[in-house]
Design an enzyme around this catalytic site. Structure first.
Site, PDB file in Angstrom:
ATOM      1  CE  LYS A  52      -1.785  -2.218  -2.567  1.00 29.32           C
ATOM      2  NZ  LYS A  52      -0.537  -2.667  -1.955  1.00 29.32           N
ATOM      3  CD  GLN A  96       3.062  -2.408  -2.857  1.00 31.32           C
ATOM      4  OE1 GLN A  96       2.020  -1.834  -2.531  1.00 31.32           O
ATOM      5  NE2 GLN A  96       3.084  -3.700  -3.138  1.00 31.32           N
ATOM      6  CG  ASP A 119      -0.357  -3.688   3.564  1.00 34.88           C
ATOM      7  OD1 ASP A 119      -1.350  -3.998   2.884  1.00 34.88           O
ATOM      8  OD2 ASP A 119       0.695  -3.239   3.078  1.00 34.88           O
TER       9      ASP A 119
END
Ligand code: NAD
Length: 294
Positions: A52, A96, A119
């Protein structure tokens, strides 16, 4: 059989994003800024986060990686989330998953400002998505919808079967496929661990999205001729011949189903790269909303 090349498509979209960012910034405005929080030592999570961050650089974004020890407390993580929510130089951020067992993932997700939740996991974004309102779409389902769109795969009126009902893949992709939109307007069946005679559903499916986490689960005798297979699974299996000692396989038995399907996403190189790209698309959107058009 046609390969749906998520890696190539992801590179194309990254180039489009990079061109847009360079046009917007022209050296005068600050670029979009994504932050990622990684707690603990999970090797797969470390690889995802590194990808990412690297992709951010490719697109001209700024990125910040916040690495925390495995024994970080829930309160410490909530404090980091609060700081990121308030930091005007950060357009969007992710924490994460999975988090260490002693931290409540729901509590952390709920603490993220929905306007920075690139997200798309916050219930506010999830609810807006379900109602067809503008929202940050969860990155993996968003990537799948983009692949179907860019590969001109007809979804309207098709029988779609989704295998798996997780909050981050199975459930949201079933909503997106059934929404009144393009791509969308499909008739969707969501199968899960309690589904009986699962193959009766998959054999009737025009499009199958498989997101179980079970290596090589979907076999040729479970699909019909010409089906489209979207394989979300990322499973490590032992491969002593490799230096790493493992290789990645999907939830579909590629060698078997690729002889029968019309399209398939490979693992690796299919859904995975598109997930990262969708995160960048969401961050660019957050930059426009939170910084450019504020
Ligand atoms: P999860 O473990 O949260 O959910 C799995 C789902 O599969 C559950 O809903 C469960 O009901 C269902 N299931 C389990 N066994 C079953 C069975 N025998 N029959 C029918 N249903 C069954 O998983 P997840 O987070 O959705 O991830 C699924 C897979 O996708 C994993 O391999 C994960 O690594 C991968 N993944 C990939 C990406 C990507 O970017 N490509 C993103 C997220 C997850």
């Amino acid at each position: 059989m046609n390969l749906i090349d998520g890696k190539a498509l992801s590179n194309t979209i990254k180039e489009e994003i990079a061109a847009e960012v360079s046009k917007i910034c022209k050296g005068q405005k600050r670029p979009p800024h994504l932050a990622a929080v990684l707690v603990g030592e999970d090797p797969a999570s470390a690889v995802y986060v590194r990808n990412k961050v690297r992709s951010c650089e490719k697109c001209g974004f700024e990125s910040t990686l916040i690495k925390k020890r495995e024994n970080t407390t829930e309160d410490e993580l909530l404090e980091i989330v609060k700081e990121l929510n308030e930091d005007e130089d950060i357009d969007g951020f992710i924490v994460q998953l999975p988090l260490p067992k002693h931290i409540d993932e729901n509590k952390i997700t709920l603490a993220i400002d929905p306007g920075k939740d690139v997200d798309g996991f916050h219930p506010t974004n999830f609810g807006k998505m379900a109602q067809g309102l503008p929202a940050y779409l969860p990155a993996t389902p968003f990537g799948i919808m983009t692949m179907l769109d860019r590969y001109n795969i007809e979804v309207q009126g098709k029988n779609c079967v989704v295998l798996g009902r997780s909050n981050i893949v199975g459930t949201p992709i079933s909503i997106l496929l059934s929404r009144k939109a393009k791509p969308g307007n499909a008739t969707v069946t969501l199968c899960h661990s309690r589904t009986q005679n699962l193959a009766d559903y998959t054999r009737k499916a025009d499009i199958i999205v498989v997101a179980l986490g079970i290596p090589n689960y979907l076999k040729a005798d479970m699909i019909k001729e010409g089906a489209v297979i979207i394989d979300v699974g990322i499973n490590r299996i032992e491969a002593p011949e490799r230096k790493s000692g493992y290789r990645l396989v999907g939830d579909a038995d590629f060698d078997e189903v690729s002889t029968k399907c019309s399209h398939i996403t490979p693992v690796p190189g299919g859904v995975g790269p598109m997930t990262v790209t969708s995160l960048l698309t969401n961050t660019l959107q957050a930059y426009k909303s939170n910084f450019l058009n504020k």
